[in-house]
Design a protein around this motif. Structure first.
Motif, PDB file in Angstrom:
ATOM      1  N   HIS A   1       0.825  -1.201   0.000  1.00 47.55           N
ATOM      2  CA  HIS A   1       0.000   0.000   0.000  1.00 47.55           C
ATOM      3  C   HIS A   1       0.861   1.253   0.000  1.00 47.55           C
ATOM      4  CE1 HIS A   1      -3.749  -2.068   0.361  1.00 47.55           C
ATOM      5  NE2 HIS A   1      -3.309  -2.746   1.415  1.00 47.55           N
TER       6      HIS A   1
ATOM      7  N   GLN B   1       1.829   2.026  -3.534  1.00 47.19           N
ATOM      8  CA  GLN B   1       0.710   2.580  -4.293  1.00 47.19           C
ATOM      9  C   GLN B   1       0.464   4.044  -3.943  1.00 47.19           C
ATOM     10  OE1 GLN B   1      -2.426  -0.104  -3.381  1.00 47.19           O
ATOM     11  NE2 GLN B   1      -1.738  -1.647  -4.862  1.00 47.19           N
TER      12      GLN B   1
ATOM     13  N   LEU C   1      -8.915   1.614 -13.501  1.00 47.35           N
ATOM     14  CA  LEU C   1      -9.948   0.860 -12.791  1.00 47.35           C
ATOM     15  C   LEU C   1      -9.719  -0.651 -12.888  1.00 47.35           C
ATOM     16  CD1 LEU C   1     -13.186   2.823 -13.704  1.00 47.35           C
ATOM     17  CD2 LEU C   1     -11.898   2.897 -11.584  1.00 47.35           C
TER      18      LEU C   1
ATOM     19  N   HIS D   1      -7.497  -3.600  -8.959  1.00 48.30           N
ATOM     20  CA  HIS D   1      -8.540  -3.675  -7.937  1.00 48.30           C
ATOM     21  C   HIS D   1      -8.043  -3.171  -6.587  1.00 48.30           C
ATOM     22  CE1 HIS D   1     -11.378  -5.693 -10.513  1.00 48.30           C
ATOM     23  NE2 HIS D   1     -10.386  -6.468 -10.951  1.00 48.30           N
ATOM     24  N   SER D   2      -7.232  -2.139  -6.626  1.00 52.17           N
ATOM     25  CA  SER D   2      -6.754  -1.528  -5.404  1.00 52.17           C
ATOM     26  C   SER D   2      -7.574  -0.258  -5.136  1.00 52.17           C
ATOM     27  CB  SER D   2      -5.280  -1.155  -5.558  1.00 52.17           C
ATOM     28  OG  SER D   2      -4.873  -0.371  -4.471  1.00 52.17           O
ATOM     29  N   VAL D   3      -7.807   0.021  -3.878  1.00 50.51           N
ATOM     30  CA  VAL D   3      -8.611   1.177  -3.510  1.00 50.51           C
ATOM     31  C   VAL D   3      -7.960   2.468  -4.004  1.00 50.51           C
ATOM     32  CG1 VAL D   3      -9.497   2.489  -1.550  1.00 50.51           C
ATOM     33  CG2 VAL D   3      -9.564   0.010  -1.513  1.00 50.51           C
ATOM     34  N   PHE D   4      -6.660   2.570  -3.898  1.00 52.17           N
ATOM     35  CA  PHE D   4      -5.963   3.786  -4.291  1.00 52.17           C
ATOM     36  C   PHE D   4      -6.074   4.038  -5.787  1.00 52.17           C
ATOM     37  CE2 PHE D   4      -3.684   2.211  -0.513  1.00 52.17           C
ATOM     38  CZ  PHE D   4      -4.000   3.250   0.341  1.00 52.17           C
TER      39      PHE D   4
ATOM     40  N   VAL E   1      -8.362   2.816  -7.814  1.00 54.23           N
ATOM     41  CA  VAL E   1      -9.755   3.047  -8.188  1.00 54.23           C
ATOM     42  C   VAL E   1     -10.122   4.506  -7.946  1.00 54.23           C
ATOM     43  CG1 VAL E   1     -12.148   2.500  -7.587  1.00 54.23           C
ATOM     44  CG2 VAL E   1     -10.502   0.674  -7.924  1.00 54.23           C
ATOM     45  N   PHE E   2      -9.743   5.054  -6.793  1.00 56.60           N
ATOM     46  CA  PHE E   2     -10.002   6.468  -6.537  1.00 56.60           C
ATOM     47  C   PHE E   2      -9.227   7.356  -7.503  1.00 56.60           C
ATOM     48  CE2 PHE E   2     -11.407   5.237  -2.163  1.00 56.60           C
ATOM     49  CZ  PHE E   2     -12.712   5.687  -2.324  1.00 56.60           C
TER      50      PHE E   2
END
Length: 96
Positions: free
Chosen positions: A2, A5, A50, A53-56, A58-59
């Motif tokens: 993380h 990222q 997109l 599939h990581s939150v960072f 995606v945002f």
């Protein structure tokens, strides 16, 4: 993982925001062509990010897509804003 990222996402957000303000600050046809080209690139990069599939990411993808759509809309802005189609100018009619 993380941390890596975040380390990649933060400078990317800063650079894309700087390029956004640079293209918006231009005038005339230079602004139109720059905004449209950069907007298409941002929207495409946002859609591609997109896939991860990581939150960072995606945002970051949603941020890039929104900036891209905003740049495309600024690129479609008309140059000559002296003509207003929503104002009614009464035609002069000869009286009988």
């Amino acid at each position: 993982m993380h941390f890596l990222q975040i380390f990649l996402a933060i400078p990317l957000v800063i650079i894309t925001t700087q390029l956004y303000w640079y293209s918006v600050s231009r005038t005339g046809t230079n602004r139109q062509s720059t905004c449209r080209g950069l907007g298409i690139a941002y929207a495409t990069a946002g859609i591609v990010s997109l896939v991860f599939h990581s939150v960072f990411f995606v945002f970051l993808g949603f941020y890039l897509m929104m900036l891209g759509l905003l740049l495309i809309s600024r690129g479609l802005d008309r140059l000559d804003k002296k003509i207003f189609i929503d104002r009614y100018v009464e035609d002069s009619k000869p009286e009988n």
